[in-house]
Scaffold this active site. Structure first.
Site, PDB file in Angstrom:
ATOM      1  N   HIS A  54       0.852  -1.206   0.000  1.00  0.00           N
ATOM      2  CA  HIS A  54       0.000   0.000   0.000  1.00  0.00           C
ATOM      3  C   HIS A  54       0.882   1.248   0.000  1.00  0.00           C
ATOM      4  O   HIS A  54       1.436   1.641   1.017  1.00  0.00           O
ATOM      5  CB  HIS A  54      -0.915   0.003   1.233  1.00  0.00           C
ATOM      6  CG  HIS A  54      -1.914   1.132   1.233  1.00  0.00           C
ATOM      7  ND1 HIS A  54      -3.282   0.919   1.290  1.00  0.00           N
ATOM      8  CD2 HIS A  54      -1.751   2.472   1.183  1.00  0.00           C
ATOM      9  CE1 HIS A  54      -3.909   2.087   1.281  1.00  0.00           C
ATOM     10  NE2 HIS A  54      -3.003   3.052   1.220  1.00  0.00           N
ATOM     11  N   HIS A  56       1.424   5.229  -2.348  1.00  0.00           N
ATOM     12  CA  HIS A  56       0.842   6.172  -3.328  1.00  0.00           C
ATOM     13  C   HIS A  56       1.983   6.804  -4.106  1.00  0.00           C
ATOM     14  O   HIS A  56       2.473   7.880  -3.739  1.00  0.00           O
ATOM     15  CB  HIS A  56       0.037   7.265  -2.615  1.00  0.00           C
ATOM     16  CG  HIS A  56      -1.170   6.777  -1.894  1.00  0.00           C
ATOM     17  ND1 HIS A  56      -2.447   6.937  -2.394  1.00  0.00           N
ATOM     18  CD2 HIS A  56      -1.310   6.118  -0.714  1.00  0.00           C
ATOM     19  CE1 HIS A  56      -3.323   6.409  -1.537  1.00  0.00           C
ATOM     20  NE2 HIS A  56      -2.659   5.898  -0.508  1.00  0.00           N
ATOM     21  N   GLN A 147      -9.876   9.193  -5.304  1.00  0.00           N
ATOM     22  CA  GLN A 147      -9.733   9.815  -3.982  1.00  0.00           C
ATOM     23  C   GLN A 147     -10.717  10.957  -3.749  1.00  0.00           C
ATOM     24  O   GLN A 147     -11.033  11.275  -2.616  1.00  0.00           O
ATOM     25  CB  GLN A 147      -8.311  10.339  -3.782  1.00  0.00           C
ATOM     26  CG  GLN A 147      -8.157  10.939  -2.399  1.00  0.00           C
ATOM     27  CD  GLN A 147      -6.770  11.408  -2.108  1.00  0.00           C
ATOM     28  OE1 GLN A 147      -5.929  10.686  -1.625  1.00  0.00           O
ATOM     29  NE2 GLN A 147      -6.527  12.642  -2.427  1.00  0.00           N
ATOM     30  N   HIS A 205      -9.635   2.366   0.045  1.00  0.00           N
ATOM     31  CA  HIS A 205      -9.406   3.111   1.287  1.00  0.00           C
ATOM     32  C   HIS A 205     -10.726   3.092   2.051  1.00  0.00           C
ATOM     33  O   HIS A 205     -11.748   3.531   1.541  1.00  0.00           O
ATOM     34  CB  HIS A 205      -8.991   4.538   0.976  1.00  0.00           C
ATOM     35  CG  HIS A 205      -7.554   4.659   0.607  1.00  0.00           C
ATOM     36  ND1 HIS A 205      -7.027   4.039  -0.486  1.00  0.00           N
ATOM     37  CD2 HIS A 205      -6.524   5.295   1.219  1.00  0.00           C
ATOM     38  CE1 HIS A 205      -5.731   4.313  -0.548  1.00  0.00           C
ATOM     39  NE2 HIS A 205      -5.395   5.065   0.469  1.00  0.00           N
ATOM     40  N   GLU A 208     -10.991   5.864   6.902  1.00  0.00           N
ATOM     41  CA  GLU A 208      -9.768   6.492   7.425  1.00  0.00           C
ATOM     42  C   GLU A 208     -10.175   7.728   8.233  1.00  0.00           C
ATOM     43  O   GLU A 208      -9.944   8.872   7.845  1.00  0.00           O
ATOM     44  CB  GLU A 208      -8.821   6.860   6.271  1.00  0.00           C
ATOM     45  CG  GLU A 208      -7.423   7.180   6.767  1.00  0.00           C
ATOM     46  CD  GLU A 208      -6.417   7.381   5.639  1.00  0.00           C
ATOM     47  OE1 GLU A 208      -6.803   7.300   4.459  1.00  0.00           O
ATOM     48  OE2 GLU A 208      -5.233   7.621   5.947  1.00  0.00           O
ATOM     49  N   ASP A 304       2.497   3.482   2.570  1.00  0.00           N
ATOM     50  CA  ASP A 304       1.448   4.463   2.301  1.00  0.00           C
ATOM     51  C   ASP A 304       2.007   5.741   1.682  1.00  0.00           C
ATOM     52  O   ASP A 304       1.718   6.047   0.547  1.00  0.00           O
ATOM     53  CB  ASP A 304       0.641   4.755   3.584  1.00  0.00           C
ATOM     54  CG  ASP A 304      -0.693   5.430   3.318  1.00  0.00           C
ATOM     55  OD1 ASP A 304      -1.150   5.401   2.150  1.00  0.00           O
ATOM     56  OD2 ASP A 304      -1.282   5.981   4.266  1.00  0.00           O
TER      57      ASP A 304
HETATM   58 ZN   LIG Z   1      -3.421   5.170   1.405  1.00  0.00          ZN
END
Ligand SMILES: [Zn+2]
Length: 406
Positions: A54, A56, A147, A205, A208, A304
């Site tokens: 995981h 980005h 996102q 996701h 969060e 991440d």
């Molecule tokens: Zn993430």
């Protein structure tokens, strides 16, 4: 054919690892007998290369160009908008490539990267990460990640379709970002529709937030069970589960176990993003790792973020990720520390459904040698791997010199 001889495996046993082309030919005591080229690894740890399940890569290394914000997820997402508008394919490619190389130096040869797909950056982030992902030193899976939401961001769904056609491997999502529960449910449904239509796995996701009332994990689990998408779904972060009541937690963890959902707990980032509203006793923001583990749910730790709007640190080191995660999740016994290794090796491999991962005959020869003689010492000392191989080929070497003068 060549071999690593006499190295320590994670369980402490000494063994030889024989490599033939891109694959491991055999593993065992005296397995290297008769092999012409042998590298002596006595008293050093031999591991399968790490897997970062995981990350980005489209956002990495933009930190210095962003305005300061309040440190929350919402603050970070908003702070990135302006920079995201200015992304070019070459810009994204260069930054992603730098972090792929750093990850390889630190022993990671397989990564799964979320990549923003929305009406701000359109397909530029994906094109950049795909260009960086040339399979010479590492293998990168990409996740089309909406996102900015699907219902909140009209046009994002069509871009998701285009991203999958362009080559994104996995369907992402972020249902808790939608305006209300009905929209969250619709977001989940749309993601699974895409996944089934394109025959792709799902990696979203999920929740969060510190708000224990946010419960899209159950929507994801219900959808996976309803559609028979067993073993093909990963839920990332899942922070609100830690804040939810016991009854909900038990019920939804049971559903995750039944649907073989993997959980990408990313304690490194969530330690700094979550708990921002707390005073006095500040929550850690990490999901219920102990309960998920007890229920047999596959839990991985991801990097991440690397120096982006969410997190100012990170260097592609899964060894560092494992150490910080061990602090966040109270992993201190020998069993716990072995579990931390699993969370950066076999667990992400399982989530990514890699069928050729591990230190065994027939598996791909993605390997490394650590200076430390055991996994616990490697984790404690945090030295980079001496050597890293990708598909049987040497792709990185590190040496650390330290001298004390009396
Ligand atoms: Zn993430």
């Amino acid at each position: 054919m060549w071999a690593l001889s006499g190295g320590r495996l994670p369980d402490g046993a000494a063994a030889d690892v024989v490599v033939d082309g891109e694959r491991i030919a055999r593993v065992g005591a005296e397995a290297a007998a008769g092999v012409p080229e042998v590298l002596d690894c006595s008293d050093r740890l031999v591991l399968p290369a790490f897997v970062d399940g995981h990350v980005h890569l489209d956002k990495v290394l933009i930190r210095d160009e962003l305005r300061e914000h309040d440190g929350t997820l919402r603050g970070a997402i908003k702070a990135i908008h302006e920079r995201k508008r200015r992304y070019s394919v070459e810009d994204v490619r260069g930054r992603a490539r730098a972090v792929i190389e750093e990850s390889v130096r630190q022993g990671t040869t397989r990564l799964r990267s979320h990549v923003d797909v929305d009406t701000i950056g359109k397909l530029v982030p994906l094109e950049g990460v795909l260009a960086a992902a040339a399979e010479d030193i590492a293998e990168v899976q990409t996740i089309a990640f909406p996102q900015e939401g699907l219902l909140r961001d009209p046009g994002a769904y069509e871009l998701m379709e285009a991203a999958l056609e362009l080559g994104a491997h996995v369907v992402g999502g972020m249902p808790h970002w939608e305006a209300d529960e009905a929209a969250q449910r619709e977001h989940v449904r749309l993601c699974f529709d895409l996944a089934q239509r394109f025959d792709r796995d799902v990696d979203m996701h999920v929740d969060e937030t510190d708000d224990g009332g946010v419960r899209t994990l159950e929507m994801v689990a219900d959808e996976a069970l309803k559609r028979g998408y067993t073993g093909r779904v990963t839920a990332g972060h899942v922070c609100s589960l830690a804040a939810a009541d016991e009854e909900y937690a038990k019920r939804v963890i049971d559903k995750c176990a039944r649907a073989s959902i993997s959980i990408a707990a990313n304690p490194v980032t969530n330690l700094v993003l979550q708990g921002r509203g707390d005073r006095g006793l500040i929550r850690r923001g990490t999901t219920r790792i102990a309960e998920l583990r007890a229920a047999g749910v596959n839990v991985l730790f991801g990097q991440d973020c690397v120096k982006d709007g969410f997190y100012p640190f990170g260097r592609g080191s899964m060894l560092e990720v494992a150490l910080i995660s061990a602090h966040a999740a109270h992993l201190t016994t020998h069993d716990d520390i072995a579990y931390a290794l699993r969370a950066i090796t076999d667990a992400p491999a399982q989530a990514m459904r890699l069928s050729d991962y591990g230190l065994a005959a027939g598996m791909r020869a993605d390997l490394m040698v650590m200076t430390a003689g055991s996994w616990e010492e490697a984790l404690r000392l945090q030295l980079p791997p001496e050597s890293v191989w990708f598909k049987g080929r040497l792709v990185a070497e590190n040496s650390v010199t330290s001298v004390i003068y009396h």
